[in-house]
Scaffold this active site. Structure first.
Site, PDB file in Angstrom:
ATOM      1  N   CYS A  17      42.328  -4.796   8.363  1.00 46.42           N
ATOM      2  CA  CYS A  17      42.069  -6.127   7.975  1.00 46.42           C
ATOM      3  C   CYS A  17      42.087  -6.515   6.228  1.00 46.42           C
ATOM      4  CB  CYS A  17      41.112  -7.182   8.639  1.00 46.42           C
ATOM      5  SG  CYS A  17      39.398  -6.734   7.749  1.00 46.42           S
ATOM      6  N   HIS A  45      33.384   1.065   8.543  1.00 50.61           N
ATOM      7  CA  HIS A  45      32.934   1.833   9.765  1.00 50.61           C
ATOM      8  C   HIS A  45      34.018   2.663  10.099  1.00 50.61           C
ATOM      9  CE1 HIS A  45      29.555  -0.652  10.237  1.00 50.61           C
ATOM     10  NE2 HIS A  45      30.190  -1.515  10.394  1.00 50.61           N
ATOM     11  N   GLU A 130      26.498  -8.107   8.503  1.00 53.34           N
ATOM     12  CA  GLU A 130      27.212  -9.444   8.141  1.00 53.34           C
ATOM     13  C   GLU A 130      26.271 -10.329   8.623  1.00 53.34           C
ATOM     14  OE1 GLU A 130      30.886 -10.373   9.811  1.00 53.34           O
ATOM     15  OE2 GLU A 130      30.363 -12.351   9.756  1.00 53.34           O
ATOM     16  N   THR A 169      31.971 -13.146  11.868  1.00 62.65           N
ATOM     17  CA  THR A 169      33.457 -13.248  11.599  1.00 62.65           C
ATOM     18  C   THR A 169      34.045 -12.684  12.787  1.00 62.65           C
ATOM     19  OG1 THR A 169      33.204 -11.563  10.067  1.00 62.65           O
ATOM     20  CG2 THR A 169      33.676 -13.755   9.124  1.00 62.65           C
ATOM     21  N   CYS A 197      36.969 -14.964  12.167  1.00 68.10           N
ATOM     22  CA  CYS A 197      38.113 -14.421  11.194  1.00 68.10           C
ATOM     23  C   CYS A 197      39.262 -14.519  11.830  1.00 68.10           C
ATOM     24  CB  CYS A 197      37.698 -13.143  10.530  1.00 68.10           C
ATOM     25  SG  CYS A 197      39.146 -12.589   9.762  1.00 68.10           S
ATOM     26  N   SER A 225      31.568  -0.121  14.497  1.00 66.13           N
ATOM     27  CA  SER A 225      32.468  -1.258  14.155  1.00 66.13           C
ATOM     28  C   SER A 225      32.506  -2.363  15.179  1.00 66.13           C
ATOM     29  CB  SER A 225      33.913  -0.827  13.996  1.00 66.13           C
ATOM     30  OG  SER A 225      34.826  -2.114  13.886  1.00 66.13           O
ATOM     31  N   ASN A 227      33.997  -5.277  15.196  1.00 66.08           N
ATOM     32  CA  ASN A 227      35.279  -5.848  15.724  1.00 66.08           C
ATOM     33  C   ASN A 227      35.900  -4.925  16.768  1.00 66.08           C
ATOM     34  OD1 ASN A 227      37.771  -4.743  14.233  1.00 66.08           O
ATOM     35  ND2 ASN A 227      36.236  -4.760  12.701  1.00 66.08           N
TER      36      ASN A 227
HETATM   37 FE1  F3S Z   1      38.351  -8.566   7.940  1.00 66.92          FE
HETATM   38 FE2  F3S Z   1      37.084 -10.164   6.441  1.00 66.92          FE
HETATM   39 FE3  F3S Z   1      38.195 -10.889   8.672  1.00 66.92          FE
HETATM   40  S1  F3S Z   1      36.508  -8.213   6.745  1.00 66.92           S
HETATM   41  S2  F3S Z   1      37.691  -9.035  10.041  1.00 66.92           S
HETATM   42  S3  F3S Z   1      39.566 -10.129   7.155  1.00 66.92           S
HETATM   43  S4  F3S Z   1      36.178 -11.683   8.007  1.00 66.92           S
END
Ligand code: F3S
Length: 697
Positions: A17, A45, A130, A169, A197, A225, A227
């Site tokens: 990202c 990560h 975070e 996020t 995010c 990680s 996400n």
């Molecule tokens: Fe990446 Fe920032 Fe979104 S680190 S996942 S762009 S909050």
């Protein structure tokens, strides 16, 4: 199974990202610049990236206290709490803050809402760095919950009344939606900030859609990680899904994958036996890992005799297709992702490249910093001026788009004679250059509104108002006039004044100039004159005794003459008239203290109150005959006098020392005759010679 029976699709958004890409680049840049670098926790990560950085000399530390002197600390995209910044300040090491701008926004929200007295509810994993960084900006006034079950538990129990709700996020969009359903829709004491995010949201919704259309999914990304784990959670709801950190893990999964593939095909009707394999990757997964997944999947497909035709299954091509193509000269829209000090703005273009705008391409106004012009989250219209595929960067210009739009505005303003505002950027030969709507407007010295030969630099960095008097479309140049605006405003002010002004109106105005006979006062575009006699109740020799150019004074209109344009003003106010004040406060027969202010052959003038003097005739100075006034009183003496007469018409006051003595004697001796008062004089109109009756005496 034939090659055409397998379709492999990569999620539209997959891999690094913006925030992670930026953080990793900052570490590499610092290492390339020869700095000794430490990161507070792994920068990403992803083991392969972290190992590469370690091999290049970066260190990973878990606490600021582990920093070495001279080391540069890089704060990773997750961000850190306020205490860490304070500790770093105290240590004095160089710090490169790679906190993702979207995380920094959450820090700002919780700081503001905590200060506003709200309790912060945070959707996320309390052990995630975070979240630990976010709570470090909440000053203890927060609760972290993982999902809707925990939120319901909190809602059913007593929570503080004023709440602000935010999310990690990388929080799962679907869970967030469930949480929203639990909240009252119209509670003014509850503020909800959707801080998930876009990168995460896009990855999750793409992964959701792709996994719904796939028979099996591979999710690549670090085991820690957040996400990536959430992508895995999203996908496995829809089809069999495998989470791998390293592409090499796929070979160990061959049997499982073959079995799942066969099962999926068996479940399909014979006429539509196409195997759909989906691939996605977390925000911390570099592109080369995704490519390796493609390669390894190809080998596995060979194993189960379902090798696809290469042209149909190019992961590289699929990955490339998922990104937007950007070319020099394109008009694009981007979102401000971060602002680097005074020099540049980073822009998220929704593309694999990182967009940036240098200050000179942001604005023509050299007095401004990037943060004066844009803020994180702003959506901008931009033009691409350079694409660097090798570095993955796109140089953008806001200024050039602004100029195009601005020039149209300027042309229209010339037609409509609209008054524009701009900032004077520089003094050039023959005039000034002002920046307006992204366009440089030349203002000739003769139209600057300053007098001929004046120093034009007094207008530097000043906001000025002007009309456009000429444009050159080919050269995109415009000529403006401040003077025309001033003239027009002055004329309008004059017209309005003569329409509405009447005797007695009061104004507050600046003294523009002084002459021997009066002061000229600006009444707002039109000048009036206060005659010297109207400036003060006291005797003055010239206007500068009481006012100076630049003073702001209150005046009222005494007379108006529209034909000659003359405006007579008064400054001294009737209620301040010392003579009237005297008449109200003093009477014949009063005994007062007075100060001798002047001496003449026929008597002495004594001041009773400010601006009011009376005459003590020589015959009234003493019971004895006085040959010379100076034998009895001197200037500055305080004397006790009786007011023996007030002539209102001539404004004269007669005083007597002798009468005071006689009164005292009368009281003592019970004697009655009262001597006649002598003539009195009001100071402003005091006669130069003794009055006739005095002379007779
Ligand atoms: Fe990446 Fe920032 Fe979104 S680190 S996942 S762009 S909050």
């Amino acid at each position: 199974m034939k090659q055409a029976d397998i379709v492999i699709t990569t999620a539209k958004s997959a891999g690094f990202c913006f925030g992670v890409d930026r953080a990793v680049k900052l570490v590499y840049e610092a290492l390339d610049a020869g700095k000794r670098v430490a990161t507070l926790g792994p920068i990403v990560h992803n083991a392969s990236v972290v190992n590469d950085l370690l091999e290049r000399g970066a260190r990973i530390i878990s606490d600021v206290s582990e920093l070495h002197d001279g080391e540069t600390l890089i704060i990773r995209a997750h961000g850190v709490g306020r205490a860490v910044y304070e500790a770093l300040d105290a240590r004095g090491n160089e710090v490169i803050d790679a906190t993702c701008p979207f995380v920094a926004r959450i820090h700002r929200i919780v700081t503001e809402q905590t200060a506003a007295g709200r309790h912060i509810l945070i959707a996320g994993d309390p052990t995630h760095p975070e979240i630990q960084g976010i709570v470090g900006h909440c000053t203890q006034n927060y609760t972290v919950f993982k999902d809707q079950t925990e939120l319901k538990y909190l809602i059913d129990r007593t929570l503080p009344q004023r709440l602000a709700l935010i999310a990690q996020t990388t929080y799962n969009k679907i869970l967030w939606g469930e949480c929203m359903k639990l909240l009252p829709s119209d509670d003014p004491d509850l503020l909800v900030f959707d801080t998930i995010c876009n990168a995460t949201a896009a990855r999750q919704s793409d992964a959701d859609a792709l996994s719904k259309a796939s028979d099996l999914m591979i999710v690549a990304g670090g085991r820690h990680s957040s996400n990536t784990v959430k992508l895995y959670d999203v996908c496995r709801r829809n089809c069999p899904t495998w989470h791998i950190e390293d592409p090499a893990e796929l070979s160990a999964l061959t049997a499982e994958l073959c079995e799942a593939a066969q099962a999926a095909l068996r479940a399909k009707p014979a006429e539509s036996r196409i195997l759909h394999i989906g691939i996605t990757a977390g925000a911390s997964t570099p592109a080369h890992i995704i490519k390796e997944v493609q390669t390894n999947m190809s080998e596995i497909i060979d194993t189960i005799n379902t090798t696809p035709e290469s042209e149909e299954f190019s992961f590289e091509a699929e990955l490339e297709k998922s990104f937007r193509k950007i070319r020099k000269g394109d008009r694009v829209r981007g979102i401000v992702a971060s602002i680097s000090g005074n020099s540049e703005v980073m822009v998220d273009l929704g593309a694999k490249q990182t967009g940036y705008i240098t200050l000179s391409e942001l604005t023509t106004d050299t007095s401004k910093k990037p943060s004066d012009i844009v803020k994180v989250g702003d959506e901008l219209d931009l033009v691409v001026i350079q694409v660097n595929d090798a570095e993955g960067t796109v140089q953008l210009s806001k200024r050039r788009v602004d100029e195009l739009i601005g020039f149209e505005t300027i042309k229209n303003a010339m037609e409509s004679k609209e008054v524009l505002e701009g900032t004077v950027q520089s003094v050039v030969k023959g005039g000034l250059l002002a920046s307006c709507n992204g366009v440089h407007v030349f203002i000739p010295a003769s139209r600057s509104g300053l007098s001929r030969g004046a120093d034009l630099s007094v207008l530097l960095k000043q906001n000025v108002r002007f009309i456009i008097v000429d444009v050159n479309e080919q050269r995109r140049r415009a000529v403006g006039s401040i003077r025309d605006v001033q003239f027009a405003e002055r004329d309008a002010a004059k017209a309005k004044f003569w329409e509405t002004a009447k005797v007695g109106d009061v104004f507050t105005g600046e003294v523009k100039s002084l002459t021997n006979y009066g002061a000229f006062v600006d009444l707002g575009g039109i000048d009036g004159m206060v005659h010297v006699s109207e400036l003060s109740w006291s005797r003055i020799h010239q206007p500068s005794d009481v006012v100076a150019v630049g003073d702001t004074i209150e005046v009222f209109i005494k007379a108006l003459n529209p034909e000659t344009g003359r405006i007579s003003l008064g400054h001294r106010r009737p209620e301040d008239n010392p003579w009237l004040k005297f008449l109200n406060g003093y009477h014949v027969g009063d005994v007062v203290e007075a100060t001798v202010v002047s001496i003449t052959a026929f008597g002495a003038f004594a001041r009773i109150t400010d601006g009011i003097d009376g005459l003590i005739h020589i015959s009234q100075l003493s019971n004895e005959r006085v040959a010379n006034v100076k034998d009895v009183v001197s200037i500055g003496d305080t004397v006790t006098v009786k007011i023996t007469a007030i002539d209102e018409e001539k404004k004269r006051i007669s005083l007597s020392i002798r009468a005071v003595g006689e009164d005292a004697a009368e009281e003592e001796e019970q004697e009655a005759p009262v001597e006649a008062a002598e003539e009195v004089v009001y100071s402003d109109d005091a006669p130069a010679e003794a009055p006739a009756e005095d002379a007779a005496e």
